[in-house]
Design a protein around this motif. Structure first.
Motif, mmCIF file in Angstrom:
data_model
loop_
_atom_site.group_PDB
_atom_site.id
_atom_site.type_symbol
_atom_site.label_atom_id
_atom_site.label_comp_id
_atom_site.label_asym_id
_atom_site.label_seq_id
_atom_site.Cartn_x
_atom_site.Cartn_y
_atom_site.Cartn_z
ATOM 1 N N LEU A 181 25.752 11.180 13.686
ATOM 2 C CA LEU A 181 26.376 12.394 13.165
ATOM 3 C C LEU A 181 26.539 12.313 11.655
ATOM 4 O O LEU A 181 26.267 13.274 10.934
ATOM 5 C CB LEU A 181 27.737 12.615 13.836
ATOM 6 N N ALA A 182 26.971 11.126 11.189
ATOM 7 C CA ALA A 182 27.142 10.948 9.744
ATOM 8 C C ALA A 182 25.804 11.127 9.044
ATOM 9 O O ALA A 182 25.709 11.766 7.995
ATOM 10 C CB ALA A 182 27.726 9.570 9.460
ATOM 11 N N TYR A 183 24.763 10.565 9.621
ATOM 12 C CA TYR A 183 23.408 10.646 9.051
ATOM 13 C C TYR A 183 23.000 12.102 8.852
ATOM 14 O O TYR A 183 22.540 12.504 7.785
ATOM 15 C CB TYR A 183 22.475 9.907 10.009
ATOM 16 N N TRP B 161 26.411 14.274 6.928
ATOM 17 C CA TRP B 161 27.045 13.811 5.692
ATOM 18 C C TRP B 161 26.029 13.165 4.752
ATOM 19 O O TRP B 161 25.878 13.599 3.622
ATOM 20 C CB TRP B 161 28.160 12.824 6.046
ATOM 21 N N LEU B 162 25.278 12.192 5.253
ATOM 22 C CA LEU B 162 24.362 11.468 4.389
ATOM 23 C C LEU B 162 23.216 12.338 3.883
ATOM 24 O O LEU B 162 22.847 12.271 2.717
ATOM 25 C CB LEU B 162 23.790 10.238 5.120
ATOM 26 N N THR B 163 22.635 13.144 4.788
ATOM 27 C CA THR B 163 21.465 13.929 4.368
ATOM 28 C C THR B 163 21.803 14.971 3.301
ATOM 29 O O THR B 163 21.114 15.056 2.288
ATOM 30 C CB THR B 163 20.783 14.591 5.579
ATOM 31 N N PRO B 164 22.862 15.755 3.486
ATOM 32 C CA PRO B 164 23.193 16.696 2.413
ATOM 33 C C PRO B 164 23.561 15.957 1.120
ATOM 34 O O PRO B 164 23.317 16.450 0.036
ATOM 35 C CB PRO B 164 24.407 17.452 2.954
ATOM 36 N N ALA C 7 18.864 9.082 2.876
ATOM 37 C CA ALA C 7 19.781 9.025 4.015
ATOM 38 C C ALA C 7 19.141 8.264 5.172
ATOM 39 O O ALA C 7 19.804 7.478 5.856
ATOM 40 C CB ALA C 7 20.155 10.441 4.454
ATOM 41 N N THR C 8 17.846 8.494 5.372
ATOM 42 C CA THR C 8 17.154 7.791 6.455
ATOM 43 C C THR C 8 17.166 6.294 6.218
ATOM 44 O O THR C 8 17.408 5.507 7.129
ATOM 45 C CB THR C 8 15.697 8.287 6.569
ATOM 46 N N VAL C 9 16.905 5.897 4.976
ATOM 47 C CA VAL C 9 16.923 4.458 4.672
ATOM 48 C C VAL C 9 18.288 3.871 5.002
ATOM 49 O O VAL C 9 18.408 2.828 5.649
ATOM 50 C CB VAL C 9 16.588 4.204 3.187
ATOM 51 N N VAL C 10 19.335 4.564 4.544
ATOM 52 C CA VAL C 10 20.694 4.068 4.793
ATOM 53 C C VAL C 10 20.969 3.970 6.288
ATOM 54 O O VAL C 10 21.452 2.952 6.791
ATOM 55 C CB VAL C 10 21.724 5.004 4.119
ATOM 56 N N PHE C 11 20.642 5.038 7.002
ATOM 57 C CA PHE C 11 20.896 5.058 8.446
ATOM 58 C C PHE C 11 20.177 3.915 9.134
ATOM 59 O O PHE C 11 20.758 3.192 9.946
ATOM 60 C CB PHE C 11 20.448 6.412 9.018
#
Lengths: 156, 337, 497
Positions: free
Chosen positions: A96-98, A101-104, A111-115
């Motif tokens: 959900l965060a990915y 929150w992360l993508t926007p 965001a994908t790398v972080v996730f």
């Protein structure tokens, strides 16, 4: 998990009854049975009957096995934080965060790398460096393949 | 701590990542169009709207320089497709192949959209209506059809509630004073013709191009089409032969054009207009129209918008007066023709 | 005259090889389906010559339908709806360590199924097409119901659970603007809901996301036993699949024929074909209990049928110009744009074109066999990696796939909802496959029902008196309701004694 099924079954009964009422109220174009409400009404009636069957069958099952106390124990065990459910909660929250929150915040690629890095560390049993490396690599592969081969824009 | 090799690896990956992000930023400031365009076709594949849309698509692609993806989105008598394109950002990346139904969906209660919500790029072709029937049927001519309809309420396959073909058959029934038929919307002109082929309905009304192959192959009999002159190859009599009173209505049927939502930036509309003009004036397109018995209309820009406005007036009031449409055109400020 | 020998030119062959490869990869990826792959590539094919354009579209489609089985077997995530039945037995086989073997067998049978369908196409097209025309709206209604009952019966021990999933799926398909009258059903005033709930995001959620979450929650669910099967060289696996063909010829023939026939019905397609074939195989099998636990018969039945259906789809297309599904509509459009008008007289007047299509289908199936066999070994090795690494990647692909359908953020939300729904359903032991089928078949049932009533002055009678409808009703009863009733009676009798 019999008790859980019975509870959900009853929730279904209420839900389908609500949808049935909505369906009956849909407008008529000539005759009810050729109108938008026809099929939803038929489906909801069927679903009500099936849910009823489900609940009754499970109640009968319960009485036969005389397991009510057992089932209540199992049910509460279900909701206590076991190792497995912890993992589920983590991955759900992470996903959900990915997405929200992360993508926007960082753009889809970063965001994908972080996730990937975080989830690989949590569940993949490899060290931080490998996690990041794999995360970056996969993101790049995906980006190239989708953008240039398939001509698909990345989500925003 | 970190071995130098792994450090290099990591550095390299980060550099690549930065480059990717940079290219993303760079392309954002480039000109329209930068990515592929979605062309929504609000009917099923194989129909007149679909055929015209897919013929124009590669031609417009040439001019615009980006791929155009055609997507069928049938349903609600084109209201689903219309609504989808209208809801999408008004940035020119979503365009609509607009058939006649835009003139009727408001009064039929299927949508709140009218022609005023659209920048009409042009009206490309007119599609006259044809009445087709299964060869086994006892009805062999358009005159017999009227006779049978006096006594019996027939089931008639059409594309959608309120579509051009609905108007065609309703007009026919009204002018001849016979029973209005039971309409069965099949989701497109071609599926309507198929329904007649499969004997699901007694009769079907659709566009000439949508049924021409089946008529040529003798799978369907064409009783008449709503034009002034007989079609020779295959032979389809003009309705005016048996019913001269229809001279004032023909050619009657639908038209197909292209539109983009109002509010799209002017320079984007101009580019789309350019591409559209190029496509409709190309030989390829003109040949396509001729081969398939479409009638070229060739209006674009403001002329096209005026045409659609008039068409809306005519169609909306026709449907309302015939009792087919439940809502009065007055509610949408559509003047009488 | 159409130069069909251009098919054998180097460029065309290259396109077949590349197209099939692309199709397999896209079909295998959870999140992307065969139909999507074709839709994405269509505009790219316009620059190509007619031969090459059609070649690309066909090879991507066939590759895609086959590709769906890869992830279905190895990950329990069907890449396309038509492989949902394959996962039922394919995944247990993977857990037994026989994933690669199952994969190779499926590859061989898929290709052979496609070729069998092709043979039927050559021999019986006009006849079959005319027979397919006898299926009117009433029959389509019963076919939709049949599909739901079939998959419900096969995926749940208590049929009511599967039926609940199936009918819920149909209810979900009702959300949005009604296709006939344009009325917004169950939209609660939200414009995003007016567009309806698309199948692909829902499927990605139910099968992809739910499986990923489940695998992470319980990594043991994806554990594999070590088996000597893993060491067996490719060639031997291929030979054993041929041996399987000779051991069970009837299974193959029945699946292939059923697949082709169902594929020939416009609007029906590979999704239903795989279920019907699976169900029939289970009924006639001598090892019924193995179904669902890792039965080779099951995977063979499902995959042979869905690939045979891809050949079947060409029957109405070439003989009457009727597209059977979204992909064949695209292919039809492609054919028409290059000057050909398939129609009733087309088949006999344009034999050169027919040879061409037959050639493309045949070559594609062979190339699919070769590519598939090698790819399977590779994919199988790749997927042996720790499930905790694979699943996050699956999640990323799912997000992309859900968005890519028509570029709406709403669909990502749909995927999430169905992902969580999928988890809950697993706890309740309600199967997900009938729900997906319900979403697919809902509009078919809804519209056919209403059109059927409209066509015969609001009378329900034709639904029960038309001959083919009666046959379908009887089949539904005999194959699903009947056996369940018998079970019920036996239980009651046992209790009484």
């Amino acid at each position: 998990m019999l008790l859980l099924e019975i509870i959900v079954g009853i929730i279904f009964l209420i839900f389908f009854l609500y949808l049935l009422i909505l369906g009956i109220e849909m407008p008529e174009y000539g005759q009810f049975w050729v109108s938008p409400g026809a099929f939803p009404v038929i489906l909801n009636i069927l679903l009500l009957l099936l849910s009823l069957w489900w609940v009754i069958a499970q109640i009968i099952n319960l009485r036969e096995k005389k397991e009510l106390k057992n089932q209540v124990v199992k049910l509460s065990a279900l909701f206590s934080a076991k190792e497995e459910w912890k993992r589920l909660v983590f991955i759900s929250v992470l996903t959900l965060a990915y997405i929200y929150w992360l993508t926007p915040l960082l753009g889809f690629s970063i965001a994908t790398v972080v996730f990937l890095t975080i989830s690989l560390k949590l569940f993949g049993k490899i060290n931080w460096l490998k996690c990041t490396g794999v995360g970056v690599l996969i993101t790049i592969l995906i980006y190239l393949a989708f953008r240039y081969v398939l001509n698909l824009p990345m989500p925003t | 701590m970190l071995k130098s090799l792994q450090l290099n690896w990591l550095a390299g990956a980060l550099v690549i990542l930065v480059l990717i992000c940079w290219s993303g930023v760079a392309s954002a400031s480039a000109e329209w169009p930068q990515r592929s365009i979605l062309m929504v076709i609000p009917f099923n594949p194989g129909g007149a709207t679909d055929q015209i849309g897919r013929t124009l698509e590669p031609l417009m692609e040439e001019k615009l320089g980006v791929p155009i993806a055609a997507q069928n989105m049938p349903g609600g008598a084109t209201s689903i497709g219309n609504q989808y394109v209208f809801d999408a950002p008004h940035d020119g990346y979503t365009i609509l192949v607009e058939p006649t139904d835009i003139t009727s969906i408001a009064v039929m209660g299927q949508s709140k959209l009218t022609w005023r919500d659209w920048n009409i790029l042009g009206v490309a072709a007119a599609v006259p209506a044809v009445f087709v029937i299964h060869p086994d049927s006892s009805i062999k001519s358009i005159a017999e059809l009227a006779t049978v309809m006096k006594e019996k309420q027939l089931s008639v396959g059409v594309a959608a509630s309120g579509c051009a073909w609905t108007r065609a058959i309703s007009l026919f029934a009204k002018e001849n004073g016979v029973k209005q038929p039971m309409l069965v919307p099949m989701g497109g002109g071609h599926p309507a013709a198929l329904a007649a082929l499969k004997k699901e309905v007694d009769l079907a009304v659709c566009g000439v191009p949508e049924a021409i192959d089946l008529i040529k192959g003798k799978k369907l009999t064409a009783l008449a089409y709503m034009g002034a002159e007989d079609i020779q190859e295959p032979f389809i009599p003009a309705i005016t032969k048996a019913f001269p009173g229809f001279n004032k209505f023909v050619p009657f049927g639908g038209w197909v054009g292209m539109a983009v939502a109002k509010g799209t930036p002017a320079n984007v509309v101009a580019k789309l207009q350019n591409a559209y003009n190029y496509a409709v004036n190309s030989n390829k397109f003109k040949e396509f129209l001729a081969e398939n018995n479409f009638l070229e209309v060739g209006l674009s820009g403001e002329d096209a918008e005026e045409y659609v406005a008039v068409s809306t007036s005519v169609n909306a009031w026709l449907l309302y007066d015939l009792g087919v449409a439940p809502i009065s055109p007055e509610e949408f400020e559509i003047p009488r023709p | 005259m159409f130069d069909w020998t251009a098919l054998f030119s180097a460029t065309a062959l290259f396109y077949i090889v590349f197209g099939t490869f692309l199709g397999i990869i896209v079909g295998a990826l959870p999140g992307l389906t065969a139909t999507m792959a074709v839709a994405l590539l269509v505009s790219l094919t316009y620059g190509l010559s007619p031969v090459n354009a059609i070649v690309v579209l066909v090879s991507v489609y066939l590759g895609g339908i086959y590709g769906g089985s890869r992830a279905a077997i190895l990950l329990n995530v069907p890449g396309t709806p038509s492989s949902a039945a394959t996962a039922l037995d394919g995944f247990p086989l993977t857990r037994r360590g026989e994933g690669a073997k199952a994969g190779i067998i499926v590859t061989t049978f898929s290709a052979l199924g496609g070729i069998l369908g092709l043979i039927i196409l050559i021999l019986a097209s006009p006849f079959l097409a005319n027979f397919a025309l006898k299926f009117g709206v009433w029959e389509y209604f019963w076919m939709a119901i049949f599909g739901i009952f079939m998959s419900s019966n096969l995926t749940s021990s208590r049929i009511y659970k599967g039926l609940i999933a199936g009918f819920m799926g149909m209810l979900i398909s009702c959300v949005g603007l009604d296709p006939i009258h344009g009325f917004g059903r169950y939209t609660f005033g939200q414009t995003s809901l007016m567009g309806g709930i698309s199948l692909v995001p829902a499927m990605i959620g139910l099968f992809g996301l739910a499986e990923a979450f489940e695998a992470i929650r319980n990594p043991l669910s994806h554990s594999r036993e070590d088996s000597e099967q893993e060491q067996v060289p490719l060639f031997q696996l291929f030979v054993s699949s041929l041996k399987m063909l000779f051991k069970k010829p009837i299974l193959f023939l029945r699946s292939g024929i059923v697949g082709t026939l169902i594929g020939a019905l416009p609007g029906v397609g590979p999704d239903i074909a795989s279920w019907v074939s699976y169900g029939l195989a289970k009924r006639s099998s001598k090892e019924k209990d193995k179904f669902g636990q890792g039965s080779y018969e099951g995977v063979i039945a499902s995959e042979t049928a869905n690939n045979a259906a891809t050949s079947g789809v060409f029957i109405p297309l070439l003989t009457l110009g009727i597209p059977g599904c979204a992909v064949s509509a695209v292919i039809l459009g492609g054919i028409q744009l290059h000057g050909f008008r398939p129609g009733p007289t087309f088949f006999f007047e344009n034999l050169s074109f027919i040879y061409f299509i037959v050639g493309v289908l045949f070559l594609t199936n062979i190339i699919m066999l070769i590519e598939g066999t090698f790819l399977t070994k590779i994919i199988s090795k790749v997927l042996k990696v720790n499930i905790g690494i694979i699943m996050p990647v699956v999640i990323v692909l799912s997000v992309i796939g859900a968005y890519a359908v028509n570029l709406r953020n709403f669909n990502v939300g749909v995927m999430l909802v169905f992902g969580f729904l999928g988890i809950i359903m697993r706890q309740l032991k309600i199967p997900a496959a009938p729900m997906a089928l319900g979403i697919i078949l809902g509009p078919m049932a809804d519209l056919s029902f209403r059109r059927g009533l409209l066509a015969k002055s609001y009378s329900v009678l034709p639904f029960f008196t038309r001959p083919i409808s009666l046959v379908l009703i009887l089949t539904i009863f005999m194959v699903t309701i009947g056996p369940n009733l018998l079970k019920l009676f036996r239980k009651i009798r046992l209790k009484r004694s």
